[in-house]
Every structure is written in structure tokens, then in C-alpha cells.
Design a protein around this motif. Sequence first.
Motif, mmCIF file in Angstrom:
data_model
loop_
_atom_site.group_PDB
_atom_site.id
_atom_site.type_symbol
_atom_site.label_atom_id
_atom_site.label_comp_id
_atom_site.label_asym_id
_atom_site.label_seq_id
_atom_site.Cartn_x
_atom_site.Cartn_y
_atom_site.Cartn_z
ATOM 1 N N VAL A 136 -1.072 3.361 4.117
ATOM 2 C CA VAL A 136 -0.397 3.341 5.211
ATOM 3 C C VAL A 136 -0.048 4.755 5.768
ATOM 4 N N LEU A 137 -0.775 5.160 6.867
ATOM 5 C CA LEU A 137 -1.082 6.348 7.425
ATOM 6 C C LEU A 137 0.431 6.764 8.325
ATOM 7 N N VAL A 138 0.794 8.069 7.845
ATOM 8 C CA VAL A 138 2.118 8.666 8.345
ATOM 9 C C VAL A 138 1.898 10.034 8.727
ATOM 10 N N GLU A 139 1.704 10.400 10.375
ATOM 11 C CA GLU A 139 1.813 11.698 10.585
ATOM 12 C C GLU A 139 2.959 12.389 10.802
ATOM 13 N N LEU A 140 3.294 13.206 10.048
ATOM 14 C CA LEU A 140 4.608 13.972 10.209
ATOM 15 C C LEU A 140 4.043 15.580 10.822
ATOM 16 N N ASP A 141 4.506 15.926 12.132
ATOM 17 C CA ASP A 141 3.690 16.939 12.891
ATOM 18 C C ASP A 141 4.980 18.015 12.961
ATOM 19 N N TYR A 142 4.505 19.231 13.024
ATOM 20 C CA TYR A 142 5.327 20.249 13.362
ATOM 21 C C TYR A 142 4.686 21.049 14.305
ATOM 22 N N PRO A 143 4.680 20.651 15.534
ATOM 23 C CA PRO A 143 3.681 21.291 16.632
ATOM 24 C C PRO A 143 4.546 22.695 17.260
ATOM 25 N N ARG A 144 3.984 23.519 17.678
ATOM 26 C CA ARG A 144 4.678 24.670 18.333
ATOM 27 C C ARG A 144 4.770 24.486 19.877
ATOM 28 N N ALA A 145 3.863 23.860 20.570
ATOM 29 C CA ALA A 145 3.872 23.573 21.925
ATOM 30 C C ALA A 145 4.015 21.839 22.526
ATOM 31 N N LYS A 146 3.786 21.382 21.590
ATOM 32 C CA LYS A 146 3.905 19.704 21.870
ATOM 33 C C LYS A 146 5.461 19.252 21.716
ATOM 34 N N ALA A 147 5.597 18.630 22.720
ATOM 35 C CA ALA A 147 7.123 18.126 22.754
ATOM 36 C C ALA A 147 7.467 16.949 21.704
ATOM 37 N N GLN A 148 8.391 17.017 21.046
ATOM 38 C CA GLN A 148 8.738 15.849 20.237
ATOM 39 C C GLN A 148 10.118 15.512 20.533
ATOM 40 N N LYS A 171 0.847 -1.321 -0.137
ATOM 41 C CA LYS A 171 -0.154 0.245 -0.023
ATOM 42 C C LYS A 171 0.770 1.259 0.007
ATOM 43 N N PRO A 172 0.464 2.359 -0.724
ATOM 44 C CA PRO A 172 1.295 3.607 -0.776
ATOM 45 C C PRO A 172 1.039 4.394 0.575
ATOM 46 N N LEU A 173 2.089 5.085 0.913
ATOM 47 C CA LEU A 173 2.025 5.949 2.344
ATOM 48 C C LEU A 173 1.133 7.270 2.062
ATOM 49 N N LEU A 174 0.453 7.557 2.799
ATOM 50 C CA LEU A 174 -0.319 8.862 2.907
ATOM 51 C C LEU A 174 0.397 9.456 4.078
ATOM 52 N N LEU A 175 1.126 10.578 3.678
ATOM 53 C CA LEU A 175 1.777 11.385 4.551
ATOM 54 C C LEU A 175 1.305 12.459 4.937
ATOM 55 N N PHE A 176 0.755 12.683 6.176
ATOM 56 C CA PHE A 176 -0.046 14.028 6.410
ATOM 57 C C PHE A 176 1.036 15.013 7.221
ATOM 58 N N PHE A 177 1.126 16.107 6.640
ATOM 59 C CA PHE A 177 2.118 17.140 7.119
ATOM 60 C C PHE A 177 1.279 18.270 7.694
ATOM 61 N N THR A 178 1.502 18.095 8.965
ATOM 62 C CA THR A 178 0.380 18.979 10.049
ATOM 63 C C THR A 178 1.049 19.783 10.883
ATOM 64 N N GLY A 179 0.454 20.862 11.272
ATOM 65 C CA GLY A 179 0.923 21.749 12.296
ATOM 66 C C GLY A 179 -0.261 21.524 13.374
#
Length: 153
Positions: free
Chosen positions: A77-89, A40-48
Motif C-alpha cells: 500500500v503506497l503512502v507518500e509523506l512529503d516535506y516540500p519547501r514550496a508546495k502547500a500542505q 499488504k504492508p505499507l510502503l512509506l515514501f519520505f520525500t522532499g
Amino acid sequence: MKKIIITLVFVLGSISLQAQELYWETNVNKAIEVSKKTKKPLLLFFTGSDWCGWCIRLQKEVLKTPEFATWAKDNVVLVELDYPRAKAQTNEIKQQNAQLQQIFGIQGYPTVFFSNVQESAGKINFQALGNTGYVAGGPKAWLAVADGILKKK
């Protein structure tokens, strides 16, 4: 007796909601392994996720609906790529996400990229199928766009 029935309804409702919950991978290497196994292809979700209004709206109107859950389980295949301001990574996730942002040329959020993965001489190559963002009209409209992109593969 009423308390028992109410409790039972609440517990069963919680279980059915959890059954619909999708798993979003945050480690792209793990997602690539799943993609290879499932074809299955990747679904890359770029999000803030904690600051981007359109990202939050896309989540609420589409990505957290039963229609999307059913579709996603069969197609991507679901992939979340997050760019948060307050959440720790972790630094590892921050570096991974920054690198993928450059690879895919992400300039705004939300961006959803569909991609196949190819491995050649030990190197991973992303074969971009297409991308979208927020689409007005709820899950039906968004899934029509997504299906159009996946038909190109």
C-alpha cells in the motif's frame, strides 16, 4: 483521416498511461485501513518532492515506471509523506508527516520504509520491516532490494 488516427492514438496512449498510474495515499490512517483489508504492508515514501534531487531521481527512475507499478499493486500500500519547501500542505498533513518522521527516525531523503501495521488495545503500532533509499540501477535493482526486505515479514 490522418488527424483522426493521430487523435485516436493520442487518446489511447493517454488512457494506457492513466491505467498505469498508481495511487499514493497521503493520509496514513486511510492507508492503514487499506493495509488491514488487503493484508499488504505499507510502503512509506519520505520525500522532499520539490527540492530533493535524489527523491526526484528515485521517482523518475523507479517509482514512476511500469515495472514498479506492477510490483506495487501486488505487494504494498503506497503512502507518500512529503516535506516540500514550496508546495502547500494542510496543517493536518504537516503534523502527520512530522510525527511519522519522528516515529521512523528519518534523517534524510529519500527514505522508503516498509512496515506492517498492528493494532493492540486501540493503538496503532508500526512493525518496521526495513528501509531503503535511492538504489542505482533502475527498477530491477531497486525492486530486488524491496523484495529482500519484504521476504523478512
